[in-house]
Motif scaffolding. Structure first.
Motif, mmCIF file in Angstrom:
data_model
loop_
_atom_site.group_PDB
_atom_site.id
_atom_site.type_symbol
_atom_site.label_atom_id
_atom_site.label_comp_id
_atom_site.label_asym_id
_atom_site.label_seq_id
_atom_site.Cartn_x
_atom_site.Cartn_y
_atom_site.Cartn_z
ATOM 1 N N ASP A 149 0.824 -1.202 0.000
ATOM 2 C CA ASP A 149 0.000 0.000 0.000
ATOM 3 C C ASP A 149 0.863 1.261 0.000
ATOM 4 N N ALA A 150 0.332 2.314 -0.589
ATOM 5 C CA ALA A 150 1.081 3.577 -0.653
ATOM 6 C C ALA A 150 1.249 4.214 0.719
ATOM 7 N N ASP A 151 0.237 4.088 1.577
ATOM 8 C CA ASP A 151 0.268 4.691 2.901
ATOM 9 C C ASP A 151 1.128 3.844 3.840
ATOM 10 N N PRO A 152 2.213 4.412 4.389
ATOM 11 C CA PRO A 152 3.066 3.613 5.279
ATOM 12 C C PRO A 152 2.343 3.128 6.532
ATOM 13 N N PRO A 206 -1.035 -1.029 -5.493
ATOM 14 C CA PRO A 206 -2.074 -0.108 -5.946
ATOM 15 C C PRO A 206 -1.863 0.297 -7.409
ATOM 16 N N ALA A 207 -2.941 0.565 -8.086
ATOM 17 C CA ALA A 207 -2.853 0.998 -9.481
ATOM 18 C C ALA A 207 -1.926 2.199 -9.607
ATOM 19 N N GLY A 208 -1.099 2.180 -10.632
ATOM 20 C CA GLY A 208 -0.195 3.295 -10.879
ATOM 21 C C GLY A 208 1.141 3.189 -10.184
ATOM 22 N N THR A 209 1.349 2.165 -9.372
ATOM 23 C CA THR A 209 2.629 1.987 -8.680
ATOM 24 C C THR A 209 3.639 1.381 -9.642
ATOM 25 N N HIS A 269 -0.676 -11.497 -7.677
ATOM 26 C CA HIS A 269 0.081 -10.645 -6.758
ATOM 27 C C HIS A 269 1.375 -10.178 -7.417
ATOM 28 N N LEU A 270 2.038 -9.223 -6.757
ATOM 29 C CA LEU A 270 3.336 -8.775 -7.257
ATOM 30 C C LEU A 270 4.290 -9.965 -7.362
#
Length: 307
Positions: free
Chosen positions: A97-100, A133-136, A171-172
């Motif tokens: 996730d972008a939020d740490p 997340p999209a755009g990462t 997944h990644l």
């Protein structure tokens, strides 16, 4: 019933995942597996089975450890509860996730799982990367994953519990090649192991499931097993997919893998007790077939004797 000695001296050691027994209380599920003759259990920490977010986790874990010892069951701790952290977002928050602060919530769950595993005497803690997340961009996602797993690996190292990362379709980290990319990013830490899902090998990998087992052998710490079809991520009961299981079991035995091989049918809890019984019979028969086909492999014996 009388307690059994955990495991068998040779041959595969089969378990069943509690994520396929969610209609049963945990005590009932453990008794069922012991009565059927399983060697162990893949225990998914979730709201219905040893909830990692509920009060008195230490006391509840102690009770489960006592029950496992009484029943002679080994255990792997799994962390794939779909909504254990967020009731509206499957597998969220995630390590990518972008939020740490969101990433920290997932990290805390995994470090809690390590403590639970140590208290249970588990042989590994399972985890997965999650989706970005999209755009990462890809490099950012991989670095987030490596950074997020570093404190978990530290905790696992202190506890003496291997962390077994699972390649998961979508997944990644979705393939064995992704596991090696992560391993290199982290500097090849000794405590980083692999969860190999046999169905995922059939679904995504270029090599056969048996060849995947052989390739993964040096890092193999946990195995999940079910049937699956090529290109379709759907966990199926044995015989409903395309996998030839005797070569897979032969490969596991030949590598010297000592952990549990856990049946993974998370969408079949409605028929969990029946499928648990049928699955063990299937795996024992497949083990006999593998042993007959490879008499040189002295490690291949049928768990639990004759069927």
């Amino acid at each position: 019933m009388s307690p059994r000695s955990p495991g068998h001296p040779t041959g595969p050691r089969f378990g069943y995942g509690t994520n396929g027994l969610t209609d049963l209380r945990l005590d009932d599920a453990l008794h069922l597996l012991a009565d059927l003759g399983y060697d162990g259990v893949g225990l998914t920490l979730d709201h219905m089975h040893l909830d990692p977010t509920a009060p008195d986790l230490v006391g509840r874990t102690r009770q489960v450890a006592t029950k496992l010892r009484a029943l002679g069951l080994s255990v792997t701790v799994e962390t794939g509860g779909r909504y254990v952290l967020d009731p509206r977002r499957k597998h969220g928050p995630a390590l990518l996730d972008a939020d740490p602060e969101d990433r920290a919530v997932r990290i805390r769950l995994l470090t809690t799982a390590v403590r639970v595993a140590a208290d249970l005497g588990a042989h590994a803690v399972h985890c997965f990367s999650g989706t970005a997340p999209a755009g990462t961009d890809e490099d950012t996602a991989w670095q987030r994953l490596a950074d997020a797993l570093t404190p978990v690996l530290d905790a696992a190292g202190r506890a003496g519990i291997p962390l077994a990362v699972e390649p998961e379709p979508g997944h990644l980290l979705s393939r064995l090649s992704g596991f090696h990319r992560l391993r290199e990013l982290l500097g090849d830490p000794a405590g980083l192991g692999l969860t190999l899902d046999i169905g995922h090998c059939q679904c995504l990998e270029d090599a056969s499931p048996a060849d995947c087992v052989r390739a993964a052998a040096p890092w193999l710490r946990h195995v999940q097993i079910e049937d699956m079809r090529r290109g379709v991520h759907e966990h199926l009961p044995f015989g409903a997919g395309e996998i030839d299981f005797p070569p897979v079991l032969d490969a596991l035995a030949a590598t010297g893998y000592q952990g549990l091989t856990v049946v993974e049918l998370p969408r079949h809890s409605h028929a969990g007790p029946q499928l648990a019984e049928e699955s063990l019979h299937f795996l024992r028969r497949a083990t006999q077939t593998a042993a007959a086909a490879d008499p040189q492999n002295s490690t291949l014996t049928t768990p639990g004797g004759h069927i």
